[in-house]
Motif scaffolding. Sequence first.
Motif, short mmCIF file in Angstrom:
data_model
loop_
_atom_site.label_atom_id
_atom_site.label_comp_id
_atom_site.label_asym_id
_atom_site.label_seq_id
_atom_site.Cartn_x
_atom_site.Cartn_y
_atom_site.Cartn_z
N HIS A 104 0.52 -0.90 -0.41
CA HIS A 104 -0.40 -0.35 0.05
C HIS A 104 0.86 1.27 -0.25
N GLU A 106 1.73 9.61 5.17
CA GLU A 106 1.54 8.10 5.48
C GLU A 106 2.62 6.81 5.42
N HIS A 145 2.65 4.21 8.70
CA HIS A 145 2.02 3.39 8.44
C HIS A 145 3.16 2.62 8.63
ZN ZN Z 1 -2.31 4.71 4.24
#
Ligand code: ZN
Length: 244
Positions: A57, A150, A154
């Motif tokens: 991702h 992000e 993450h």
């Molecule tokens: Zn994400």
Amino acid sequence: MTQHVPTTFHDLVLPEQLKLARSGTAYFAQRLVALSAADLAAPSALPDWTRKHVVAHVCYNADGLSRLLDWARTGVETPMYPSIEARATQISEGVATLDNVALRSLFNRSAADLDEHWRALTPTTWAAEIRNMRGAALPASATVWMRAKEVWIHAVDLGTGATFDDFPTPILESILTDVVDSWRGNDAASDVTIAVDGRETLAVQPNSTPMHTVRGSLAAVAQWAAGRGADLLASDAPAPPAWY
Ligand code: ZN
């Protein structure tokens, strides 16, 4: 108590913002290199996702942002992803088909590509309008925050010991602001008052009578608000509502 004026990510000049996005990529990469094949196949801290899903991702996120920057530079509309479904399919296909060597090189390649795209912008194209997945019009410079949150968040989702305590303050400030703004937009968390150490308390919904005070350091409150655990808090806390 004196009024605390936080420095958010958005208060920083662009080179400083880019530095924080790149240090987030490095923070994520440090955790990625430490993972064995078995570690990568194990569950992440996110529901239904292995660590490999998280890595895939984050790679495709970089590619999606590079597409937005192509849009900013050329004026030819190239959305971040064709659709939410396409994004999900790409992740599951990546997990199924990429071996760990390929996944690691995809991570490095996609992050380097994004950097190249940022470097190719001029003052005019940094300000050019793109749209995020929700269709909101934003300047190309917004991709820096989109990437920074992000990679930092993450990295925690990899579930290998990364914590919001490691995050730079402007990242924490802007994550908390994003979450609270999102809750305000959805009338969510009206039962919550946030008490960051050393600051005035903040009711999530200004006209509500909250039942819970969520107390702790900025890192602790931001981590809880982002749905990444309450373990750093100095108080009990309800489950936080989702944010976008
Ligand atoms: Zn994400």
